[in-house]
Design an enzyme around this catalytic site. Structure first.
Site, short mmCIF file in Angstrom:
data_model
loop_
_atom_site.label_atom_id
_atom_site.label_comp_id
_atom_site.label_asym_id
_atom_site.label_seq_id
_atom_site.Cartn_x
_atom_site.Cartn_y
_atom_site.Cartn_z
N ARG A 88 -6.47 -86.89 18.11
CA ARG A 88 -5.86 -87.02 16.79
C ARG A 88 -4.82 -88.16 16.76
O ARG A 88 -4.43 -88.61 15.69
CB ARG A 88 -5.22 -85.68 16.37
CG ARG A 88 -6.24 -84.51 16.41
CD ARG A 88 -6.00 -83.48 15.35
NE ARG A 88 -6.14 -84.05 14.02
CZ ARG A 88 -6.00 -83.37 12.89
NH1 ARG A 88 -5.73 -82.08 12.95
NH2 ARG A 88 -6.13 -83.95 11.72
N GLY A 111 -5.09 -74.86 22.70
CA GLY A 111 -4.20 -74.03 21.86
C GLY A 111 -4.84 -73.68 20.54
O GLY A 111 -4.31 -72.85 19.80
N CYS A 131 -6.42 -76.27 5.79
CA CYS A 131 -6.38 -77.44 6.69
C CYS A 131 -7.08 -78.63 6.05
O CYS A 131 -6.74 -79.78 6.31
CB CYS A 131 -7.11 -77.14 7.99
SG CYS A 131 -6.40 -75.84 8.98
N SER A 163 -11.58 -74.06 18.44
CA SER A 163 -12.05 -75.30 19.07
C SER A 163 -12.49 -75.04 20.51
O SER A 163 -13.55 -75.50 20.95
CB SER A 163 -10.94 -76.36 19.01
OG SER A 163 -11.03 -77.30 20.04
N LEU A 180 -11.69 -80.10 21.94
CA LEU A 180 -10.63 -81.05 22.28
C LEU A 180 -9.20 -80.53 22.08
O LEU A 180 -8.25 -81.15 22.52
CB LEU A 180 -10.80 -82.33 21.44
CG LEU A 180 -12.12 -83.09 21.66
CD1 LEU A 180 -12.24 -84.24 20.67
CD2 LEU A 180 -12.20 -83.61 23.09
N GLU A 210 2.96 -83.31 12.83
CA GLU A 210 1.61 -82.89 12.44
C GLU A 210 1.47 -82.76 10.92
O GLU A 210 0.56 -82.12 10.42
CB GLU A 210 1.24 -81.58 13.15
CG GLU A 210 1.32 -81.67 14.67
CD GLU A 210 0.02 -82.06 15.37
OE1 GLU A 210 -1.06 -81.68 14.90
OE2 GLU A 210 0.09 -82.73 16.42
N ASN A 269 -3.01 -82.41 7.87
CA ASN A 269 -2.32 -83.09 8.97
C ASN A 269 -2.19 -84.59 8.73
O ASN A 269 -1.78 -85.33 9.64
CB ASN A 269 -3.04 -82.85 10.30
CG ASN A 269 -3.24 -81.40 10.61
OD1 ASN A 269 -4.35 -80.91 10.67
ND2 ASN A 269 -2.15 -80.68 10.79
N HIS A 278 -0.61 -74.60 14.39
CA HIS A 278 0.14 -75.11 13.25
C HIS A 278 0.69 -73.91 12.48
O HIS A 278 0.05 -72.85 12.43
CB HIS A 278 -0.76 -75.92 12.29
CG HIS A 278 -1.23 -77.23 12.83
ND1 HIS A 278 -2.53 -77.67 12.68
CD2 HIS A 278 -0.58 -78.20 13.51
CE1 HIS A 278 -2.66 -78.86 13.26
NE2 HIS A 278 -1.49 -79.20 13.77
N ARG A 294 3.30 -78.52 18.81
CA ARG A 294 2.90 -79.85 18.35
C ARG A 294 3.91 -80.51 17.40
O ARG A 294 3.93 -81.72 17.26
CB ARG A 294 1.56 -79.76 17.62
CG ARG A 294 0.40 -79.30 18.49
CD ARG A 294 -0.86 -79.87 17.86
NE ARG A 294 -2.01 -79.03 18.05
CZ ARG A 294 -3.18 -79.27 17.47
NH1 ARG A 294 -3.32 -80.29 16.63
NH2 ARG A 294 -4.22 -78.50 17.69
O1 SUG Z 1 -5.85 -80.29 15.16
N1 SUG Z 1 -9.16 -79.13 15.29
C1 SUG Z 1 -7.96 -79.41 14.51
C2 SUG Z 1 -7.79 -78.38 13.43
C3 SUG Z 1 -6.69 -78.75 12.48
C4 SUG Z 1 -6.37 -77.67 11.55
N2 SUG Z 1 -5.39 -78.10 10.64
C5 SUG Z 1 -4.40 -77.31 10.14
N3 SUG Z 1 -4.11 -76.16 10.71
N4 SUG Z 1 -3.72 -77.75 9.18
C6 SUG Z 1 -6.73 -79.45 15.41
O2 SUG Z 1 -6.64 -78.66 16.34
C7 SUG Z 1 -10.83 -79.66 16.95
C8 SUG Z 1 -11.59 -80.86 17.43
C9 SUG Z 1 -12.49 -80.58 18.60
O3 SUG Z 1 -12.25 -79.66 19.34
O4 SUG Z 1 -13.44 -81.37 18.77
C10 SUG Z 1 -9.61 -80.04 16.16
O5 SUG Z 1 -9.09 -81.12 16.31
#
Ligand code: SUG
Length: 419
Positions: A129, A24, A349, A28, A21, A163, A101, A231, A195
């Site tokens: 999110r 970038g 994270c 994921s 989802l 974020e 976050n 991030h 973001r």
């Molecule tokens: O927002 N992954 C999160 C990862 C967040 C990492 N947090 C920090 N760097 N602090 C994001 O990209 C993946 C969900 C998915 O693909 O189903 C996701 O939301």
């Protein structure tokens, strides 16, 4: 007041899945469609918390949010059965596990009114999110309910993406002393979204009542975002007087280092050169998504790193040299959070740092070894073993996920969060 840095980890929810989802976020996208293992994921998170407690660190946790978010689907005029697959997946996402976050925090030593300020992050750039913040805010109000000590703020208004602490660093001589707060924002990221918006960062700094000479706004480098640093905490981390950063993390690095030196002369800035660790290796290994923590009894600092760093020769070699030197970072502690990592979430994270007296926190959110035993038992008993993306419209899975969360809330005496 007995001030400590408390790490609040997001307990990995029973709907943890790989739906690709986050544009970038390389992990994921790469793992989209894979089968996830929510039980293993959540247990990995518990082991990390135990590890950190064994180091003598104060540990708290947040409950997973209620998923799938049917109220959000209703606002979109749909439901689980009818929703398009990507919207259904967004409603199921367990993304609140990434507590870095959840909010931005300014400890009481930094603010005009002497309270610890927390602003819940709107996370509006990514649809999956964007619907986290109301549930997160409800929980923050509960955890930090003492109004004489904490000021909990609602989300920065649209269209300014925020974020949370993933784009915020704090330098100080020790956690209980006044700090210099660095807000990192993005403007552009090549094919990927920036973001964190500058206006959101400025809003948070104003709302928290920070003195202008104790704040820096720094732009994240476009190159870093385009390489997958969605991030800032993917390419830099700070703790007390140490700023540990990749050479290519910031758009105007020298300006940042000069500003830091001017406003906080004791800073130890450790810059990892791109010719030793490429940006790509840094992002793949998540070297900077480490928890940089202060050890007890003057033993210096440790990096709590994802185990993936060991598999990367350049990164591991760099780290071994780093701890052999005479800087503040003296210890490397790899932890296995592979299930979260496969969605782009490393050790840092998964946690939100709050400097506060643990006695002022709702104790139901503070970890003890015995409480973690009970949480782990609940996870073992109720969390799905695995989830394939095409299972998300299976009503049995939905009910298993809801039953699992309810069981955890009961275990932690937090049934009031059941909605
Ligand atoms: O927002 N992954 C999160 C990862 C967040 C990492 N947090 C920090 N760097 N602090 C994001 O990209 C993946 C969900 C998915 O693909 O189903 C996701 O939301």
């Amino acid at each position: 007041m007995n001030m400590h840095e408390i790490n609040f980890d997001g307990i990995i929810g029973p709907s943890h899945n790989y739906a690709g989802l986050s544009l970038g976020n390389i992990a994921s996208s790469t793992n989209a469609g894979e089968i996830s293992h929510p039980r293993e994921a959540a247990l990995q998170g518990i082991v990390k918390m135990r590890h950190n407690m064994d180091l003598g660190l104060a540990q708290g946790f947040f409950m997973p949010l209620d998923r799938p978010n049917t109220a959000w689907l209703e606002k979109l005029g749909t439901d689980i059965e009818e929703a398009d697959a990507h919207i259904r997946a967004a409603a199921f996402s367990a993304s609140s596990m990434w507590a870095a976050n959840a909010a931005t925090i300014s400890p009481q030593t930094d603010t005009q009114d002497g309270k610890c300020h927390l602003t819940v992050a709107n996370l509006q750039t990514m649809p999956h999110r964007s619907h986290e913040w109301p549930g997160t805010l409800a929980q923050l109000h509960l955890v930090f309910s003492d109004r004489d000590i904490f000021a909990v703020h609602g989300a920065v208004p649209s269209p300014f993406g925020d974020e949370g602490a993933a784009n915020h660093m704090r330098l100080c001589s020790s956690h209980d002393q006044p700090g210099l707060e660095i807000f990192v924002y993005g403007k552009t990221g090549g094919p990927f979204p920036a973001r964190q918006h500058l206006e959101a960062s400025k809003t948070v700094a104003r709302t928290h009542g920070l003195a202008p000479d104790k704040v820096i706004f720094a732009q994240q480098s476009e190159t870093a975002i385009a390489a997958g640093a969605f991030h800032n905490d993917v390419v830099a981390v700070a703790n007390e007087h140490v700023l540990f950063t990749h050479e290519l993390a910031f758009e105007h690095p020298q300006q940042l280092y000069d500003d830091v030196a001017a406003k906080f002369p004791q800073a130890e800035i450790i810059i990892v050169p791109a010719d030793q660790v490429s940006l790509s290796d840094a992002i793949k290994s998540y070297l900077f998504n480490a928890q940089l923590v202060t050890l007890r009894d003057g033993e210096g600092m440790a990096l709590i790193l994802p185990t993936e760093v060991r598999a990367n020769k350049a990164v591991w070699g760099y780290l071994e040299d780093l701890i052999a030197g005479n800087g503040s970072i003296r210890k490397l502690c790899p932890v296995d959070v592979r299930q979260s990592m496969a969605n782009g979430g490393g050790p840092a994270c998964l946690r939100l740092r709050v400097v506060a007296d643990p006695a002022t926190i709702d104790q139901r959110f503070m970890a003890t070894s015995e409480k973690l035993d009970r949480i782990a038992e609940t996870i073992e008993q109720f969390w799905p073993e695995d989830i394939a993306p095409d299972q998300l419209n299976d009503p049995d899975l939905e009910s298993q996920i809801r039953t699992a969360r309810t069981a955890l809330l009961r275990t932690c005496d937090l049934a009031e969060l059941d909605s």
